[in-house]
Design a protein around this motif. Structure first.
Motif, PDB file in Angstrom:
ATOM      1  N   ALA A 394       0.832  -1.212   0.000  1.00  0.00           N
ATOM      2  CA  ALA A 394       0.000   0.000   0.000  1.00  0.00           C
ATOM      3  C   ALA A 394       0.859   1.251   0.000  1.00  0.00           C
ATOM      4  O   ALA A 394       0.533   2.237  -0.677  1.00  0.00           O
ATOM      5  CB  ALA A 394      -0.916  -0.001   1.217  1.00  0.00           C
ATOM      6  N   LEU A 395       1.964   1.230   0.738  1.00  0.00           N
ATOM      7  CA  LEU A 395       2.844   2.400   0.781  1.00  0.00           C
ATOM      8  C   LEU A 395       3.473   2.672  -0.583  1.00  0.00           C
ATOM      9  O   LEU A 395       3.598   3.833  -1.000  1.00  0.00           O
ATOM     10  CB  LEU A 395       3.932   2.185   1.835  1.00  0.00           C
ATOM     11  N   GLY A 396       3.817   1.624  -1.299  1.00  0.00           N
ATOM     12  CA  GLY A 396       4.377   1.821  -2.632  1.00  0.00           C
ATOM     13  C   GLY A 396       3.371   2.419  -3.599  1.00  0.00           C
ATOM     14  O   GLY A 396       3.739   3.100  -4.561  1.00  0.00           O
ATOM     15  N   GLY A 397       2.088   2.203  -3.368  1.00  0.00           N
ATOM     16  CA  GLY A 397       1.071   2.733  -4.267  1.00  0.00           C
ATOM     17  C   GLY A 397       0.604   4.129  -3.928  1.00  0.00           C
ATOM     18  O   GLY A 397       0.037   4.809  -4.800  1.00  0.00           O
ATOM     19  N   CYS A 398       0.830   4.583  -2.677  1.00  0.00           N
ATOM     20  CA  CYS A 398       0.294   5.888  -2.279  1.00  0.00           C
ATOM     21  C   CYS A 398       1.381   6.916  -1.939  1.00  0.00           C
ATOM     22  O   CYS A 398       1.073   8.104  -1.830  1.00  0.00           O
ATOM     23  CB  CYS A 398      -0.628   5.737  -1.071  1.00  0.00           C
ATOM     24  N   ALA A 399       2.648   6.483  -1.773  1.00  0.00           N
ATOM     25  CA  ALA A 399       3.699   7.389  -1.308  1.00  0.00           C
ATOM     26  C   ALA A 399       4.525   7.926  -2.472  1.00  0.00           C
ATOM     27  O   ALA A 399       4.446   7.453  -3.609  1.00  0.00           O
ATOM     28  CB  ALA A 399       4.593   6.673  -0.300  1.00  0.00           C
ATOM     29  N   GLY A 400       5.331   8.928  -2.148  1.00  0.00           N
ATOM     30  CA  GLY A 400       6.275   9.512  -3.109  1.00  0.00           C
ATOM     31  C   GLY A 400       7.676   9.491  -2.528  1.00  0.00           C
ATOM     32  O   GLY A 400       8.013   8.648  -1.687  1.00  0.00           O
ATOM     33  N   ASP A 401       8.500  10.407  -2.999  1.00  0.00           N
ATOM     34  CA  ASP A 401       9.892  10.437  -2.553  1.00  0.00           C
ATOM     35  C   ASP A 401      10.027  10.706  -1.063  1.00  0.00           C
ATOM     36  O   ASP A 401      11.073  10.409  -0.469  1.00  0.00           O
ATOM     37  CB  ASP A 401      10.665  11.501  -3.342  1.00  0.00           C
ATOM     38  N   GLU A 402       8.985  11.254  -0.429  1.00  0.00           N
ATOM     39  CA  GLU A 402       9.079  11.537   1.009  1.00  0.00           C
ATOM     40  C   GLU A 402       9.221  10.264   1.841  1.00  0.00           C
ATOM     41  O   GLU A 402       9.668  10.306   2.995  1.00  0.00           O
ATOM     42  CB  GLU A 402       7.840  12.309   1.481  1.00  0.00           C
ATOM     43  N   ALA A 403       8.885   9.112   1.284  1.00  0.00           N
ATOM     44  CA  ALA A 403       8.974   7.857   2.025  1.00  0.00           C
ATOM     45  C   ALA A 403      10.310   7.156   1.843  1.00  0.00           C
ATOM     46  O   ALA A 403      10.587   6.186   2.549  1.00  0.00           O
ATOM     47  CB  ALA A 403       7.842   6.922   1.601  1.00  0.00           C
ATOM     48  N   LEU A 404      11.142   7.606   0.924  1.00  0.00           N
ATOM     49  CA  LEU A 404      12.382   6.892   0.606  1.00  0.00           C
ATOM     50  C   LEU A 404      13.347   6.803   1.793  1.00  0.00           C
ATOM     51  O   LEU A 404      13.936   5.736   2.018  1.00  0.00           O
ATOM     52  CB  LEU A 404      13.055   7.536  -0.596  1.00  0.00           C
ATOM     53  N   PRO A 405      13.582   7.876   2.559  1.00  0.00           N
ATOM     54  CA  PRO A 405      14.526   7.730   3.699  1.00  0.00           C
ATOM     55  C   PRO A 405      14.109   6.651   4.687  1.00  0.00           C
ATOM     56  O   PRO A 405      14.950   5.863   5.154  1.00  0.00           O
ATOM     57  CB  PRO A 405      14.506   9.121   4.335  1.00  0.00           C
ATOM     58  N   ASP A 406      12.868   6.590   5.029  1.00  0.00           N
ATOM     59  CA  ASP A 406      12.409   5.555   5.974  1.00  0.00           C
ATOM     60  C   ASP A 406      12.512   4.165   5.367  1.00  0.00           C
ATOM     61  O   ASP A 406      12.835   3.190   6.068  1.00  0.00           O
ATOM     62  CB  ASP A 406      10.973   5.835   6.390  1.00  0.00           C
ATOM     63  N   LEU A 407      12.249   4.056   4.074  1.00  0.00           N
ATOM     64  CA  LEU A 407      12.333   2.752   3.435  1.00  0.00           C
ATOM     65  C   LEU A 407      13.778   2.284   3.319  1.00  0.00           C
ATOM     66  O   LEU A 407      14.067   1.075   3.448  1.00  0.00           O
ATOM     67  CB  LEU A 407      11.684   2.815   2.045  1.00  0.00           C
ATOM     68  N   GLU A 408      14.683   3.206   3.101  1.00  0.00           N
ATOM     69  CA  GLU A 408      16.093   2.811   3.007  1.00  0.00           C
ATOM     70  C   GLU A 408      16.583   2.280   4.355  1.00  0.00           C
ATOM     71  O   GLU A 408      17.394   1.342   4.397  1.00  0.00           O
ATOM     72  CB  GLU A 408      16.948   3.992   2.573  1.00  0.00           C
ATOM     73  N   GLN A 409      16.077   2.841   5.446  1.00  0.00           N
ATOM     74  CA  GLN A 409      16.462   2.320   6.753  1.00  0.00           C
ATOM     75  C   GLN A 409      15.950   0.898   6.953  1.00  0.00           C
ATOM     76  O   GLN A 409      16.594   0.080   7.621  1.00  0.00           O
ATOM     77  CB  GLN A 409      15.916   3.225   7.855  1.00  0.00           C
TER      78      GLN A 409
END
Length: 469
Positions: A394-409
């Motif tokens: 769901a996060l991949g379908g609704c988020a943008g670049d603002e989610a990348l730092p948390d996902l990289e962690q």
């Protein structure tokens, strides 16, 4: 021959036992002619044992009058004439068992002969009509009687009495599931009251929890076919929206799926364009009744009204909350989003997965922020794999670049066991590639050369699958 009425007989007895001294008056009572006897005249009483015997009430004309008795004869004649006049008047008012007192016998005989002449025809007609009369239901007999009454001039109190009679007939027809008769009674009520009949009192009586008619009707419907259910629904439609209360009570008692489905469909048709008609049942103490109301609201055209369902987000029963999620499926996403976000942290795992599936269909910063709060939870990595997969998808379908730092962690899991790290890193890498921005692809390419085997292998696998490698 004449007879003496009871009142006169009592008067004569009093005179016989009168021991007072004085002039003795012969016993002359109030007499009436015996109908059709052909003998005697009013005022004359026939002796029991013949003339001159003791105990007779008449006067022996063969004995010569002497003394005081002779002087009383003219008064007796006058009394007899007056009595005859009284009898003529009374005979007009009084009735014997079968005919007017004093009615000539020849009329009775003529009537008897007339009945005898037509008796054979009447008996044949009676024998022919008897099976039909016995086969006619009480409701049909009532309708026939009311139809005859409508063809005459009725007062308002007559109409009120006939309305009560038809209401009882309608209740009886419902009790035996006679839907054809019930529709005819309803039409009769409409005609009788000129369209002003109010079915609410009858519906309230049927909708009571202790109604024996509705209880037996539910058991009857649970055992019937779809055709029988459809016939019942057709009758309910004749009652109009006022039948919603009754149908909701039947739906709460129904135990078979075909019955519930048919009733829900009927209620949906009643509430078409106005789902608020079932809003009173959203606060019912019985959770299955609330679920039924939510189902009806969700199936109406135009989707559910989020304002009606918002209080149910915190309902203690998971089935009710799941029905709310299903009802919001037909509602535009912009209107349903606030309720879905409130259900992201639902205590039931299946409810959370259903909410995440709907929210992941469109990018929105509020949804992204809500999901990132879940990802940042220190216990996120310890959640079941199915739930982590639902959140990351769901996060991949609704988020943008603002989610990348948390996902990289999340690509790096310090302290994890190696057997859990690889699946988790692969789910995070798929989430990043779903974002699909250049920054997301660059993040994967950069971590494809990581020294952590689980992170490196996950990034390379996703890049090869999407041909970005």
């Amino acid at each position: 021959m004449s007879y003496v009425d009871a009142e006169t007989d009592a008067d004569l007895d009093d005179e016989r036992h009168d021991d007072s001294p004085g002039e003795h008056t012969p016993e002359t009572g109030k007499v009436l002619p015996w109908p059709g006897s052909g003998g005697g005249t009013p005022g004359e009483v026939e002796p029991k044992d013949g003339p001159g015997t003791p105990g007779r009430t008449g006067v022996d004309e063969s004995a010569p009058p002497t003394g005081e008795s002779a002087g009383a004869t003219p008064s007796l004649s006058t009394a007899a004439e007056e009595e005859q006049s009284d009898v003529a008047t009374v005979s007009i008012r009084l009735r014997s068992d079968d005919w007017l007192a004093g009615e000539p016998a020849h009329e009775l005989e003529e009537c008897y002969l007339a009945l005898t002449a037509t008796s054979s025809t009447d008996l044949d007609r009676f024998a022919a009509d008897l099976p039909q009369d016995r086969g006619c239901s009480l409701v049909q007999a009532t309708l026939g009687m009311v139809g005859d009454a409508l063809r005459s001039s009725l007062r308002e109190d007559d109409r009120a009495d006939l309305t009560d009679l038809l209401e009882r007939a309608l209740y009886d027809a419902i009790a035996v599931a006679g839907w054809a008769d019930a529709r005819q009674v309803f039409d009769g009520l409409t005609e009788l009251t000129e369209g002003r009949w109010d079915a609410a009192p009858l519906i309230d009586r049927l909708a009571r929890a202790d109604s024996p008619v509705s209880g037996s009707l539910v058991r009857y419907l649970d055992e019937r076919t779809i055709a029988d259910l459809t016939e019942f629904v057709a009758f309910a439609h004749t009652l109009g929206p006022v039948a919603i209360t009754w149908l909701m009570s039947l739906l709460a008692r129904a135990s078979q799926e075909p019955t519930r489905r048919t009733l829900v469909q009927a209620l949906t048709e009643f509430c078409e364009g106005n789902p608020a008609l079932v809003a009173p049942w959203l606060t019912d103490e019985r959770w299955h009744v609330v679920r039924n109301a939510v189902c009806i609201i969700g199936t109406t055209a135009g989707g559910a009204i989020p304002a009606l369902l918002h209080p149910l987000v915190d309902h203690p029963e998971p089935c009710v909350r799941r029905e709310v999620i299903v009802a919001l499926a037909n509602t535009p996403i912009d209107a349903a989003r606030p309720l879905l976000i409130a259900l992201i942290e639902d205590s039931d795992a299946s409810n959370r997965r259903a909410v995440l599936h709907r929210l992941g269909s469109e990018r929105h910063p509020e949804v992204s922020a809500a999901l990132l709060r879940i990802v940042r939870d220190p216990d996120f990595r310890r959640r079941p794999v199915e739930e982590v997969r639902s959140v990351t998808t769901a996060l991949g379908g609704c988020a943008g670049d603002e989610a990348l730092p948390d996902l990289e962690q999340q690509l790096y899991a310090p302290g994890w066991f190696n057997n859990w790290a690889a699946p988790h890193c692969q789910m995070i890498a798929r989430c990043i590639i779903r974002i699909g921005t250049p920054a997301a692809v660059a993040l994967l390419e950069r971590n494809a050369s990581s020294r952590v085997a689980a992170t490196r292998d996950a990034c390379r696998l996703v890049l090869r699958a999407t041909k970005h490698a």
